[in-house]
Design a protein around this motif. Structure first.
Motif, PDB file in Angstrom:
ATOM      1  N   PHE A  24       0.692  -1.291   0.049  1.00  0.00           N
ATOM      2  CA  PHE A  24       0.042   0.105   0.039  1.00  0.00           C
ATOM      3  C   PHE A  24       0.928   1.173  -0.084  1.00  0.00           C
ATOM      4  CE2 PHE A  24      -3.997  -1.840   0.872  1.00  0.00           C
ATOM      5  CZ  PHE A  24      -3.864  -3.069   1.418  1.00  0.00           C
ATOM      6  N   MET A  25       0.594   2.181  -0.747  1.00  0.00           N
ATOM      7  CA  MET A  25       1.088   3.587  -0.878  1.00  0.00           C
ATOM      8  C   MET A  25       0.357   4.076   0.398  1.00  0.00           C
ATOM      9  SD  MET A  25       1.817   4.909  -4.981  1.00  0.00           S
ATOM     10  CE  MET A  25       0.329   4.304  -5.300  1.00  0.00           C
ATOM     11  N   THR A  26       1.242   5.145   1.015  1.00  0.00           N
ATOM     12  CA  THR A  26       0.707   5.991   2.278  1.00  0.00           C
ATOM     13  C   THR A  26       0.292   7.199   2.145  1.00  0.00           C
ATOM     14  OG1 THR A  26       2.966   6.823   2.874  1.00  0.00           O
ATOM     15  CG2 THR A  26       2.181   4.451   3.756  1.00  0.00           C
ATOM     16  N   PHE A  27      -0.093   7.442   0.799  1.00  0.00           N
ATOM     17  CA  PHE A  27      -0.611   8.641   0.307  1.00  0.00           C
ATOM     18  C   PHE A  27      -2.191   8.855   0.593  1.00  0.00           C
ATOM     19  CE2 PHE A  27       2.753   8.234  -3.201  1.00  0.00           C
ATOM     20  CZ  PHE A  27       3.878   8.769  -2.523  1.00  0.00           C
ATOM     21  N   HIS A  28      -2.507  10.094   0.791  1.00  0.00           N
ATOM     22  CA  HIS A  28      -3.834  10.472   1.201  1.00  0.00           C
ATOM     23  C   HIS A  28      -3.959  11.738   0.539  1.00  0.00           C
ATOM     24  CE1 HIS A  28      -4.715   6.807   3.638  1.00  0.00           C
ATOM     25  NE2 HIS A  28      -3.479   7.128   4.040  1.00  0.00           N
ATOM     26  N   GLY A  29      -5.396  11.996   0.068  1.00  0.00           N
ATOM     27  CA  GLY A  29      -5.678  13.296  -0.402  1.00  0.00           C
ATOM     28  C   GLY A  29      -4.889  13.736  -1.571  1.00  0.00           C
ATOM     29  N   GLN A  30      -4.896  14.946  -2.019  1.00  0.00           N
ATOM     30  CA  GLN A  30      -4.216  15.608  -3.091  1.00  0.00           C
ATOM     31  C   GLN A  30      -2.692  15.225  -3.187  1.00  0.00           C
ATOM     32  OE1 GLN A  30      -5.046  19.627  -3.937  1.00  0.00           O
ATOM     33  NE2 GLN A  30      -3.652  19.764  -5.838  1.00  0.00           N
ATOM     34  N   GLN A  31      -1.983  14.986  -4.078  1.00  0.00           N
ATOM     35  CA  GLN A  31      -0.588  14.514  -4.265  1.00  0.00           C
ATOM     36  C   GLN A  31      -0.003  15.093  -5.336  1.00  0.00           C
ATOM     37  OE1 GLN A  31       0.972  13.219  -1.737  1.00  0.00           O
ATOM     38  NE2 GLN A  31      -0.781  12.977  -0.520  1.00  0.00           N
ATOM     39  N   ASN A  32       1.330  15.309  -5.384  1.00  0.00           N
ATOM     40  CA  ASN A  32       1.972  15.576  -6.483  1.00  0.00           C
ATOM     41  C   ASN A  32       2.265  14.354  -7.483  1.00  0.00           C
ATOM     42  OD1 ASN A  32       4.696  15.618  -7.813  1.00  0.00           O
ATOM     43  ND2 ASN A  32       4.580  17.911  -7.418  1.00  0.00           N
ATOM     44  N   ILE A  33       1.968  14.472  -8.834  1.00  0.00           N
ATOM     45  CA  ILE A  33       1.903  13.473  -9.763  1.00  0.00           C
ATOM     46  C   ILE A  33       3.270  12.651  -9.634  1.00  0.00           C
ATOM     47  CG2 ILE A  33       2.026  14.699 -11.563  1.00  0.00           C
ATOM     48  CD1 ILE A  33       0.269  11.300 -11.434  1.00  0.00           C
ATOM     49  N   LYS A  34       4.487  13.563  -9.676  1.00  0.00           N
ATOM     50  CA  LYS A  34       5.644  12.976  -9.729  1.00  0.00           C
ATOM     51  C   LYS A  34       5.975  11.954  -8.602  1.00  0.00           C
ATOM     52  CE  LYS A  34      10.525  14.470 -10.565  1.00  0.00           C
ATOM     53  NZ  LYS A  34      10.870  13.443  -9.684  1.00  0.00           N
ATOM     54  N   THR A  35       5.584  12.540  -7.304  1.00  0.00           N
ATOM     55  CA  THR A  35       5.846  11.811  -6.159  1.00  0.00           C
ATOM     56  C   THR A  35       5.190  10.469  -6.249  1.00  0.00           C
ATOM     57  OG1 THR A  35       6.077  13.724  -4.838  1.00  0.00           O
ATOM     58  CG2 THR A  35       5.803  11.752  -3.594  1.00  0.00           C
ATOM     59  N   VAL A  36       4.064  10.586  -6.457  1.00  0.00           N
ATOM     60  CA  VAL A  36       3.017   9.229  -6.993  1.00  0.00           C
ATOM     61  C   VAL A  36       3.910   8.180  -7.767  1.00  0.00           C
ATOM     62  CG1 VAL A  36       1.032   8.283  -7.374  1.00  0.00           C
ATOM     63  CG2 VAL A  36       1.090  10.052  -6.158  1.00  0.00           C
ATOM     64  N   VAL A  37       4.217   8.845  -8.909  1.00  0.00           N
ATOM     65  CA  VAL A  37       4.803   8.041 -10.165  1.00  0.00           C
ATOM     66  C   VAL A  37       6.115   7.523  -9.798  1.00  0.00           C
ATOM     67  CG1 VAL A  37       5.621   8.040 -12.137  1.00  0.00           C
ATOM     68  CG2 VAL A  37       3.496   8.990 -11.722  1.00  0.00           C
ATOM     69  N   ASP A  38       6.983   8.253  -8.927  1.00  0.00           N
ATOM     70  CA  ASP A  38       8.256   7.896  -8.568  1.00  0.00           C
ATOM     71  C   ASP A  38       8.150   6.750  -7.490  1.00  0.00           C
ATOM     72  OD1 ASP A  38       9.634   9.794  -9.981  1.00  0.00           O
ATOM     73  OD2 ASP A  38      10.071  11.291  -8.239  1.00  0.00           O
ATOM     74  N   THR A  39       7.420   6.743  -6.674  1.00  0.00           N
ATOM     75  CA  THR A  39       6.889   5.713  -5.753  1.00  0.00           C
ATOM     76  C   THR A  39       6.560   4.383  -6.385  1.00  0.00           C
ATOM     77  OG1 THR A  39       6.227   7.083  -4.015  1.00  0.00           O
ATOM     78  CG2 THR A  39       5.583   4.876  -3.691  1.00  0.00           C
ATOM     79  N   MET A  40       5.626   4.512  -7.506  1.00  0.00           N
ATOM     80  CA  MET A  40       5.283   3.442  -8.085  1.00  0.00           C
ATOM     81  C   MET A  40       6.433   2.859  -9.055  1.00  0.00           C
ATOM     82  SD  MET A  40       1.870   5.258  -9.695  1.00  0.00           S
ATOM     83  CE  MET A  40       1.496   4.179 -11.063  1.00  0.00           C
ATOM     84  N   HIS A  41       7.306   3.564  -9.524  1.00  0.00           N
ATOM     85  CA  HIS A  41       8.685   2.976 -10.062  1.00  0.00           C
ATOM     86  C   HIS A  41       9.329   2.462  -8.873  1.00  0.00           C
ATOM     87  CE1 HIS A  41       8.700   4.249 -14.233  1.00  0.00           C
ATOM     88  NE2 HIS A  41       8.306   5.748 -13.991  1.00  0.00           N
TER      89      HIS A  41
END
Length: 212
Positions: free
Chosen positions: A31-48
């Motif tokens: 599970f990613m620990t993000f909640h609510g609005q997030q910077n897309i670069k941070t999310v994609v970096d985490t996915m990579h």
């Protein structure tokens, strides 16, 4: 998720809770620990990172509107949505990882089915997607509504269609109706009649009729 995984209400059988949680921990699920609005670069970096370090092959993002937040003007939101969808498309192509993106539709009349055009800002979302699945919930005035999963787009070979669904309150899961599963299983037994003994056919029929 534990209720769905165990197909039952663990609060009604607390002695089984530990056994099911141990099995749940063995799933290749992160599970990613993000909640609510997030910077897309941070999310994609985490996915990579998840793909490279954890071997993740399927990412589910739930949901697009929640991740974007609510504080933007309409035009800005559409631009931001297009940028996010484009980023997910590039990630899927570059990493070979499947991405499922949940997008809430706009409100439609109860007597109308949802369409691809019902997806908010649907042009970019539907064009970039290889598959578009719509959870249809038809509310009927005279009785219970009908729920089904519609394959609205299939880039692989163009085949589309619908799958009827029933909701099980005990397990909080959707599945195909028991009658439909039984017919599919019986047809398979019939098609393979020369390869299945009569005893196995009978067992297969009982299994099909008893699944829920």
């Amino acid at each position: 998720m534990l209720t769905q995984f165990s197909w039952g209400r663990l609060e009604e059988d607390p002695d089984m809770y530990e056994a099911w949680t141990d099995r749940f921990k063995d799933l290749p699920l992160h599970f990613m620990t993000f909640h609510g609005q997030q910077n897309i670069k941070t999310v994609v970096d985490t996915m990579h990172h998840a793909v490279c370090m954890r071997g993740v092959s399927h990412v589910v993002v739930d949901n697009l509107q929640f991740m974007m937040g609510q504080g933007q003007r309409s035009a800005d939101r559409l631009t931001a949505q297009d940028n996010i969808i484009g980023a997910f498309r590039r990630f899927a192509t570059d990493s070979g990882c499947h991405v499922t993106l949940v997008v809430h539709p706009r409100k439609e009349d109860d007597d109308r089915e949802l369409q691809i055009a019902s997806i908010s800002g649907s042009s970019k979302a539907s064009q970039e997607a290889d598959n578009v699945l719509i959870l249809q919930d038809r509310k009927l005035v005279t009785g219970r509504g009908k729920r089904y999963l519609q394959v609205a787009k299939n880039r692989f070979d163009g085949a589309v269609g619908t799958f009827p669904l029933e909701f099980c309150k005990t397990s909080l899961t959707f599945s195909t109706p028991a009658k439909a599963r039984g017919k599919a299983r019986l047809k398979k037994v019939k098609d393979n009649n020369n390869l299945v003994s009569p005893k196995d056919q009978e067992d297969g029929q009982e299994e099909a009729l008893g699944q829920l």
